[in-house]
Design a protein around this motif. Structure first.
Motif: not given
Length: 317
Positions: A37-42, A44-48
């Motif tokens: 979760s620290a590497e990818l916050d699900l 956050e739409q743009q991050a996903v």
């Protein structure tokens, strides 16, 4: 699924996700993608979307969720509904946008109405009011189901949803304030044996009936459904039989080696009298649970002891 195809397991460090990873690796799948979760916050739409554009997974297993018991649901209703809604919406939509071949979203039997008949059939979804103590989480998980169904209807996306029953096994939570009944029993009896206590007192009457599925059986079912099932309807994953809390406690007591007496405190709540899922559908597809309850408890207790030796469980030595 071909062995070289890329599989993204969301929530890989939890009880469910870690079991699915173990099973995939055991079956020879090596092209596995994970993110903490620290590497990818699900949420956050743009991050996903960026992650999916970069990694282009062929298959997605959505096991990530914000979970907790009655107290957590009651204390943080906004987080329970918002975090789970955002994770599901972002992962499902990104899977569609980036051409994922198949997605499996995992829910929970808390999606079923509070007073639904037993055993719980898939068609009981949305047939009555939810249990108020976890409605925030349940509403979010129902929305995840509907997202999969909507993308299948509108775009033909091969997105499916499965509802596991009560789970246990390696990787479980043994914190007495936050754990579910089976890991709590393991820890209580272990501590009582270590301290030489003559009795263990359990909440309620011991009469409620519960169903328990080993998490490795769930992982087996997940791979089975990914390979064999494609449909809009949800699929229950369970054992198809239940056991009273008193019977469960007797098994755990024996496995742990506690020789004292079990007492019950009927002034404490029992909770729902029964919670059993109907597994006619998944059995008809050709899958059934294989790990017996006593066998599963023995292996889970051994894992617990290994964690105690590694000082990975707080408050024990």
């Amino acid at each position: 699924m071909q062995k070289n195809e890329k599989i993204y397991v969301a929530g890989h460090r939890g009880l469910v996700g870690s079991a699915i990873l173990r099973r995939l690796r055991a079956d020879g799948y090596e092209n596995l993608v994970t993110r903490t979760s620290a590497e990818l916050d699900l949420r956050e739409q743009q991050a996903v979307r960026d992650f999916f554009a970069e990694q282009k997974p062929d298959y997605v297993i959505l096991a990530a969720a914000k979970v907790g018991g009655i107290l957590a649901n009651d204390t943080y209703p906004a987080e329970f509904i918002y975090d789970n809604l955002m994770m599901e919406a972002n992962v499902v939509d990104a899977s569609h946008r980036h051409g994922v071949k198949k997605l499996l979203a995992l829910g929970s039997t808390c999606i079923y109405p509070r007073m639904a008949p037993q055993p719980l059939k898939e068609e009981y979804l949305l047939s009555g009011p939810l249990e108020s103590t976890n409605e925030w989480y349940a509403v979010a998980k129902i929305t995840g189901i509907k997202l999969c169904q909507a993308y299948r209807r509108q775009y033909g996306s091969d997105f499916i949803a499965a509802m596991p029953t009560n789970l246990y096994g390696p990787g479980d939570n043994f914190d007495l304030e936050k754990s579910h009944v089976l890991p709590a029993l393991i820890r209580k009896f272990h501590e009582a044996r270590q301290k030489g206590e003559p009795t263990v007192t359990l909440w309620g009457t011991g009469k409620p009936l519960r169903e328990f599925l080993h998490v490795d059986d769930l992982a087996d079912a997940v791979l089975f459904l990914l390979r064999e099932y494609s449909g809009e309807e949800i699929v229950n994953i369970g054992v198809g039989k239940d056991i009273s809390i008193a019977e469960l406690a007797a098994i755990v007591k024996e496995v742990v080696g506690f020789e004292g007496e079990i007492r019950y405190d009927p002034s404490k709540p029992d909770g729902t009298p029964r919670k059993l899922v109907d597994v006619t559908k998944i059995n008809g597809l050709g899958w059934s649970a294989k790990i017996g309850l006593r066998e599963g408890i023995e292996s889970t207790y051994q894992w617990f002891l290994d964690q105690v030796d590694k000082q990975q469980i707080r408050g024990l030595s």
